[in-house]
Write a protein that holds these residues in place. Structure first.
Motif, short mmCIF file in Angstrom:
data_model
loop_
_atom_site.label_atom_id
_atom_site.label_comp_id
_atom_site.label_asym_id
_atom_site.label_seq_id
_atom_site.Cartn_x
_atom_site.Cartn_y
_atom_site.Cartn_z
N SER A 16 0.84 -1.16 0.00
CA SER A 16 0.00 0.00 0.00
C SER A 16 0.87 1.21 0.00
O SER A 16 2.00 1.17 0.39
N CYS A 17 0.39 2.33 -0.45
CA CYS A 17 1.21 3.50 -0.52
C CYS A 17 0.42 4.73 -0.87
O CYS A 17 -0.69 4.65 -1.30
N ALA A 18 1.11 5.87 -0.75
CA ALA A 18 0.49 7.12 -1.14
C ALA A 18 0.78 7.35 -2.61
O ALA A 18 1.88 7.17 -3.07
N GLU A 55 5.84 2.77 0.58
CA GLU A 55 5.35 1.83 1.58
C GLU A 55 4.75 2.60 2.74
O GLU A 55 5.36 3.52 3.28
N LYS A 56 3.51 2.24 3.12
CA LYS A 56 2.73 3.08 4.02
C LYS A 56 3.32 3.21 5.42
O LYS A 56 3.03 4.17 6.14
N ASN A 57 4.15 2.24 5.84
CA ASN A 57 4.77 2.31 7.16
C ASN A 57 6.24 2.71 7.10
O ASN A 57 6.96 2.63 8.08
N ASN A 58 6.67 3.13 5.91
CA ASN A 58 8.05 3.56 5.68
C ASN A 58 9.07 2.44 5.83
O ASN A 58 10.26 2.70 6.04
N TYR A 81 2.93 -7.61 0.39
CA TYR A 81 1.91 -6.79 -0.24
C TYR A 81 1.49 -7.34 -1.60
O TYR A 81 2.28 -7.95 -2.32
N GLU A 90 -3.44 -0.83 -3.21
CA GLU A 90 -3.24 -2.07 -2.48
C GLU A 90 -4.48 -2.95 -2.52
O GLU A 90 -5.59 -2.48 -2.32
#
Length: 372
Positions: A16-18, A55-58, A81, A90
């Motif tokens: 998942s990502c921005a 990556e959403k959590n870095n 993912y 995602e």
């Protein structure tokens, strides 16, 4: 490599990502590749960015992506993912503990992927439902698991000091071949390459390449190199090729393990080679991408990057794609080594690309340099 069984694995991990920008219309082949905690989709003809997520959590992505149809599969240090290839959204993720590594394999509705365990040196091979991410089974041991390979209803991979064969549907062990590497060493073992019912894999601890019968787990032969082996082997025209920490690319007779030739670079080779049309392509820590004849090791061309190359190259539709520690991704003409384009990312690029054609064909460096 025409008759290789590594064609059976699929590639990619999703995350998942921005969203950074809107995706470009799908008119050309696409290159998917990760750099640190960023995942890119690039136009294979021009190098233009199609989309880019973080990556959403870095956490850093850990391994190379694999694509099957509209899904991209990829590991990160924290999660596994699955993304949509059109726009990077995602679909699902699996919290696989920590230090998920390696290339996943997608086959017959299942995703097989290495995974971290509750402790740093405990790892698993996971089988997940490809649509939902539900865990089907896991195989746990100490030491890191390699990327898996599928053949005749079985999954083959290395873990700790051994090569394992498990039944793909159940995870039940068929056989195990154990090397003589001492358990206290931090030796690494490459993913296997399987051709003609023989699994080839390397050991950094013993400096050996092994050939193992996939039906019985019996050793056919072993070859002692001059230094550690970190690259997965590839096979073509009766030869097995692999890179080594002694700066050499080795070519062995696949049936006997006898040395055919070597090609020497100026630094260690940890980029797995790929073969196509009688040419072997590989990178070196000396900052060069090489193309040599597969029968005798005679050089065809050398492309100077000037920075470490750990990324394994991918050949697709006449071009070589790879990354470098200078943060760049390159596309070269495979016949001449002339640069077509380069693209700069946010970080060093040690992962290997996955290329998907507009007709749906998937090309990946894979575990052994084989392509789909």
């Amino acid at each position: 490599m025409k008759n290789v069984l590594l064609l059976l694995f699929a590639f990619a991990l999703f995350g998942s990502c921005a969203r950074k920008n809107e995706p470009v219309a799908d008119t050309n082949d696409v290159v998917f590749i990760s750099a640190s905690n960023h995942l890119y989709a690039l136009d294979a003809q021009t190098g233009a960015e199609r989309w880019h997520i973080k990556e959403k959590n870095n956490y850093s992505y850990y391994g190379s992506p694999v694509v099957l149809k509209e899904h991209l599969y990829i590991n990160s240090i924290n999660k596994f993912y699955v993304y949509n290839t059109e726009n990077g959204t995602e679909k699902w993720n699996f919290g696989n503990g920590n230090y998920g590594n390696g290339l996943p394999l997608v086959h017959d509705g299942l995703v097989f992927t290495p995974s971290g365990g509750p402790e740093f040196f405990t790892t698993k091979l996971l089988a997940l439902n490809a649509d939902s991410g539900t865990e089907i089974w896991n195989f746990q041991s100490s030491g890191s698991a390699s990327s898996p390979v599928y053949l005749n209803d079985n999954i083959y991979f290395t873990m700790q000091r051994s090569l394992y064969a498990l039944h793909a549907k159940t995870g039940v062990r068929k056989w195990v071949f154990t090397t003589k590497t001492p358990t206290y060493t931090h030796a690494e073992f490459t993913a296997p390459a399987i051709v003609n019912n023989v699994a080839y894999f390397g050991s950094s601890g013993e400096n050996k390449l092994y050939a193992i019968d996939t039906d019985t787990g019996a050793k056919k032969w072993e070859f002692l190199a001059d230094s550690s082996i970190y690259t997965a082997p590839t096979c073509s025209n009766r030869f097995v090729y692999f890179g080594c920490a002694d700066n050499k690319l080795y070519a062995l007779d696949a049936d006997t393990g006898q040395l055919a030739w070597t090609y020497t670079t100026k630094n260690a080779i940890i980029s797995s080679p790929v073969e196509a049309d009688g040419v072997i392509y590989f990178g070196s820590l000396d900052g060069n991408m090489y193309a040599v004849e597969d029968k005798n090791g005679e050089p065809k061309w050398v492309f100077k990057v000037g920075s470490t190359i750990r990324s394994s190259p991918v050949l697709a539709n006449g071009y070589i794609y790879f990354g470098s520690d200078n943060k760049k991704i390159y596309a070269l003409d495979a016949s001449t080594g002339i640069k077509k384009w380069e693209f700069e990312t946010v970080s060093s690029v040690s992962s290997s690309p996955c290329v998907v054609s507009k007709f749906g064909n998937v090309f990946h460096s894979g575990l052994s340099g084989m392509q789909q």
